[in-house]
Design an enzyme around this catalytic site. Structure first.
Site, mmCIF file in Angstrom:
data_model
loop_
_atom_site.group_PDB
_atom_site.id
_atom_site.type_symbol
_atom_site.label_atom_id
_atom_site.label_comp_id
_atom_site.label_asym_id
_atom_site.label_seq_id
_atom_site.Cartn_x
_atom_site.Cartn_y
_atom_site.Cartn_z
ATOM 1 C CB VAL A 52 -0.952 -0.094 1.239
ATOM 2 C CG1 VAL A 52 -0.335 0.223 2.448
ATOM 3 C CG2 VAL A 52 -2.043 0.981 1.101
ATOM 4 C CE1 TYR A 53 3.607 1.706 4.636
ATOM 5 C CE2 TYR A 53 5.692 0.535 4.200
ATOM 6 C CZ TYR A 53 4.543 0.817 4.887
ATOM 7 O OH TYR A 53 4.819 0.482 6.378
ATOM 8 C CG ASP A 54 3.932 6.180 -4.329
ATOM 9 O OD1 ASP A 54 2.825 6.746 -4.529
ATOM 10 O OD2 ASP A 54 4.663 5.793 -5.171
ATOM 11 C CG MET A 55 -1.944 3.394 -3.855
ATOM 12 S SD MET A 55 -3.009 2.523 -2.730
ATOM 13 C CE MET A 55 -3.804 1.593 -3.833
#
Length: 335
Positions: A52-55
């Site tokens: 989910v970090y920066d998608m």
């Protein structure tokens, strides 16, 4: 940088973990690669990211860097749980989302296995047995080496440990909790569970968003312009100015600054070193925004606070023992 065993496994990781949350978002790919190069040159081998970090952007940045290195030298951790799209099955830790998530993470990271695959947060909807059996299958398939958890309560973590043990499934070997001089409620339940069950502890936000970096001092009326705390305040995040501008925080900061002056170390180095000496802790996760911050944080390794300095920091940050912890503690002393 020294190495420690992660939990009760034979896996050795550097005592400071490099977090990749801002890679591809606040830090360009070039900056992010320089961060990882600097960290590895200092002896680090443990990098933590999440889908989910920066998608997915963070994993992609790490993956392109990883292709230029010896894969076996890096202990790579990522996570699954939060929504990666708008569909009804694009989040959670159902079998479907985990299996979809691991394939996507492997593709972005350009590797055929993940060293540590973590449930990013407890899922109250999906049956725990569904999640743990799926993770067990990933380990058996070779796509994942070890599994861990993050953002669980004490009973949730203990239940996961017990279910895995009862079913003969691969157990969690680590926990990522929020833990720092300003976040010690973690010690009520989570740290004892980890110590008792042999899980390694990887604290996130060890500087509490910058509150323990030395930028904040008693008497300030507002966070500095452009700071992480200013941004958190505008967005209503947990580390916001409104949540921490109080006597409890300033008492901790006062003690931190005093010990930093004595040791001739920076406040952030002292705060990280305090965590390194706390029971159960394996590797605090660094979340630098600049190369200078990363270099400074790395220097938290290789030395130790004295017993007196630890005691003063413990006293300043002590939350006390609410019920029933106080009663239990007093009962133990009467025996």
């Amino acid at each position: 940088m020294d190495f420690r065993f992660l939990g009760k496994t034979g896996l050795r990781v550097s005592e400071l973990c490099l977090g990749a949350m801002y890679f591809g978002k606040e830090n360009s790919e070039q900056e992010s690669h320089l961060f990882m190069d600097t960290y590895v040159e200092a002896g680090g081998n443990f990098i933590d990211t999440a889908d989910v970090y920066d998608m997915g952007g963070s994993e992609e940045v790490v993956g392109r860097w990883l292709k230029t290195k010896n894969r076996q030298d890096i202990i790579l951790a990522t996570k699954v749980r939060y929504p990666m799209g708008s569909g009804p099955n694009d989040g959670g830790v159902s079998r479907k989302h985990i299996l979809d998530g691991i394939e996507a993470s492997l593709r972005r990271l350009q590797t055929d296995y993940i060293d540590l695959y973590q449930v990013h947060c407890w899922d109250s909807i999906t049956p725990l047995e569904e999640t743990l059996s799926t993770l067990d299958g990933l380990v058996k398939s070779g796509k994942v080496r070890y599994i861990g958890a993050s953002n669980h309560t004490g009973w949730q973590l203990q239940k996961a440990v017990d279910v895995s043990r009862h079913m003969g499934w691969e157990p969690y070997i680590s926990l990522q909790p929020q833990y720092s001089l300003l976040t010690r409620a973690t010690e009520y339940e989570l740290i004892p569970v980890c110590i008792n069950e042999g899980l390694g502890v990887m604290p996130w936000s060890p500087l509490r968003g910058g509150w323990l970096s030395g930028k904040y001092r008693r008497g300030m009326a507002a966070p500095p312009e452009g700071s992480r705390i200013q941004s958190a305040t505008a967005k209503g995040r947990g580390e916001s100015w409104d949540n921490y501008n109080n006597e409890d925080t300033w008492r901790v900061v006062d003690a931190l600054l005093a010990v930093a002056e004595e040791t001739e170390k920076s406040p952030s180095q002292v705060a990280l070193n305090w965590l390194l000496q706390r029971p159960g802790v394996t590797a605090p996760i660094l979340g630098p925004r600049t190369l200078e911050q990363l270099k400074e944080n790395i220097e938290a390794s290789g030395w130790a606070l004295t017993a007196d300095q630890m005691a003063r920091l413990n006293d300043a940050s002590d939350l006390g023992l609410p019920s029933p912890y106080g009663e239990i503690s007093r009962g133990q002393r009467r025996r």
